[in-house]
Design a protein around this motif. Structure first.
Motif, short mmCIF file in Angstrom:
data_model
loop_
_atom_site.label_atom_id
_atom_site.label_comp_id
_atom_site.label_asym_id
_atom_site.label_seq_id
_atom_site.Cartn_x
_atom_site.Cartn_y
_atom_site.Cartn_z
N MET A 1 1.64 -1.04 0.08
CA MET A 1 0.27 -0.04 0.23
C MET A 1 0.89 1.58 -0.10
O MET A 1 0.54 1.84 0.04
CB MET A 1 -1.02 -0.50 1.52
N VAL A 2 2.47 0.82 0.18
CA VAL A 2 2.87 2.00 0.46
C VAL A 2 3.36 2.94 -0.90
O VAL A 2 3.27 2.12 -2.22
CB VAL A 2 4.44 2.07 1.37
N PRO A 3 2.84 3.72 -1.38
CA PRO A 3 3.07 4.81 -2.50
C PRO A 3 4.67 4.29 -3.56
O PRO A 3 5.56 4.66 -2.16
CB PRO A 3 2.27 5.75 -2.67
N VAL A 4 5.12 4.10 -4.64
CA VAL A 4 6.05 3.88 -5.03
C VAL A 4 7.36 2.69 -5.14
O VAL A 4 7.39 2.30 -5.41
CB VAL A 4 7.11 5.56 -5.22
N VAL A 5 7.79 2.91 -3.54
CA VAL A 5 8.32 1.53 -2.71
C VAL A 5 7.84 0.58 -2.90
O VAL A 5 8.56 -0.87 -2.03
CB VAL A 5 9.29 2.59 -1.88
N GLY A 6 6.15 0.27 -2.17
CA GLY A 6 5.51 -1.03 -1.44
C GLY A 6 6.34 -2.13 -2.29
O GLY A 6 6.20 -2.79 -1.78
N HIS A 7 5.90 -2.65 -4.06
CA HIS A 7 5.79 -3.42 -4.68
C HIS A 7 7.34 -3.99 -4.07
O HIS A 7 7.86 -5.09 -3.82
CB HIS A 7 6.06 -3.94 -5.54
N VAL A 8 8.41 -3.05 -3.93
CA VAL A 8 9.96 -3.55 -3.97
C VAL A 8 10.05 -3.68 -2.33
O VAL A 8 10.85 -5.21 -1.86
CB VAL A 8 10.76 -2.07 -4.30
N ALA A 9 9.81 -3.40 -1.36
CA ALA A 9 9.69 -3.62 -0.15
C ALA A 9 9.15 -4.76 0.02
O ALA A 9 9.90 -5.29 1.17
CB ALA A 9 9.01 -2.67 1.03
N ALA A 10 7.69 -5.10 -0.35
CA ALA A 10 6.77 -6.35 0.11
C ALA A 10 7.74 -7.79 -0.82
O ALA A 10 7.16 -8.52 0.09
CB ALA A 10 5.62 -6.17 -1.12
N ALA A 11 8.53 -7.18 -1.44
CA ALA A 11 9.08 -8.30 -2.24
C ALA A 11 9.84 -9.84 -1.60
O ALA A 11 9.49 -10.96 -1.61
CB ALA A 11 10.92 -7.35 -3.14
N PRO A 12 10.69 -8.81 0.08
CA PRO A 12 10.89 -10.12 0.85
C PRO A 12 10.01 -11.08 1.34
O PRO A 12 10.28 -12.23 1.39
CB PRO A 12 12.19 -9.53 1.59
N THR A 13 8.89 -10.35 1.57
CA THR A 13 7.81 -10.72 2.42
C THR A 13 7.19 -12.13 1.42
O THR A 13 6.34 -13.00 1.59
CB THR A 13 6.58 -10.36 3.22
N ASP A 14 7.01 -11.15 0.28
CA ASP A 14 6.32 -12.05 -0.21
C ASP A 14 7.20 -13.18 -0.88
O ASP A 14 6.24 -14.50 -0.78
CB ASP A 14 6.14 -11.95 -2.73
N VAL A 15 8.59 -13.55 -1.04
CA VAL A 15 9.06 -14.93 -1.34
C VAL A 15 8.88 -15.85 0.28
O VAL A 15 8.94 -16.84 0.35
CB VAL A 15 11.10 -13.99 -0.44
N CYS A 16 8.63 -15.42 1.16
CA CYS A 16 8.89 -15.69 2.34
C CYS A 16 7.57 -16.22 3.18
O CYS A 16 7.29 -17.94 2.74
CB CYS A 16 8.71 -14.59 3.65
N ALA A 17 6.45 -15.75 1.94
CA ALA A 17 5.11 -16.21 1.91
C ALA A 17 5.16 -17.57 1.21
O ALA A 17 4.95 -18.55 1.29
CB ALA A 17 3.66 -15.65 1.95
N ASN A 18 6.02 -17.52 0.05
CA ASN A 18 6.05 -18.85 -1.03
C ASN A 18 6.53 -19.71 -0.59
O ASN A 18 6.72 -20.64 -1.29
CB ASN A 18 6.23 -17.98 -2.54
N VAL A 19 8.05 -19.79 0.14
CA VAL A 19 8.28 -20.55 0.58
C VAL A 19 8.07 -21.61 1.30
O VAL A 19 7.96 -22.92 1.55
CB VAL A 19 9.80 -20.00 0.86
N ILE A 20 7.21 -20.62 2.30
CA ILE A 20 6.67 -21.58 3.52
C ILE A 20 5.37 -22.33 2.57
O ILE A 20 5.31 -23.06 2.97
CB ILE A 20 5.78 -20.37 4.47
N ASP A 21 3.86 -21.51 1.70
CA ASP A 21 3.18 -22.12 1.34
C ASP A 21 3.29 -22.14 0.09
O ASP A 21 3.17 -21.31 -0.42
CB ASP A 21 2.17 -21.45 2.06
N PRO A 22 3.98 -22.66 -0.98
CA PRO A 22 4.16 -22.83 -2.37
C PRO A 22 2.68 -23.10 -2.97
O PRO A 22 1.89 -24.14 -3.53
CB PRO A 22 4.85 -23.59 -2.98
#
Length: 55
Positions: A34-55
């Motif tokens: 939800m953070v403008p401009v940098v939100g998707h970049v900042a969320a990348a590590p948490t996306d990877v975390c979720a995908n590793v736990i639950d593919p």
């Protein structure tokens, strides 16, 4: 009463698999996106975390 909630939580987590464990990563990712401009970049590590736990 607390024991019932714990038993219910354990039963739900056993039935739902790793989705319950990955939920905090997914919620954090949604919040960061939800953070403008940098939100998707900042969320990348948490996306990877979720995908590793639950593919």
């Amino acid at each position: 009463m607390t024991r019932r909630w714990i038993a219910l939580w354990l039963a739900c987590s056993a039935l739902s698999g790793c989705g319950v464990v990955a939920a905090p990563c997914r919620v954090a990712s949604a919040g960061l996106k939800m953070v403008p401009v940098v939100g998707h970049v900042a969320a990348a590590p948490t996306d990877v975390c979720a995908n590793v736990i639950d593919p």
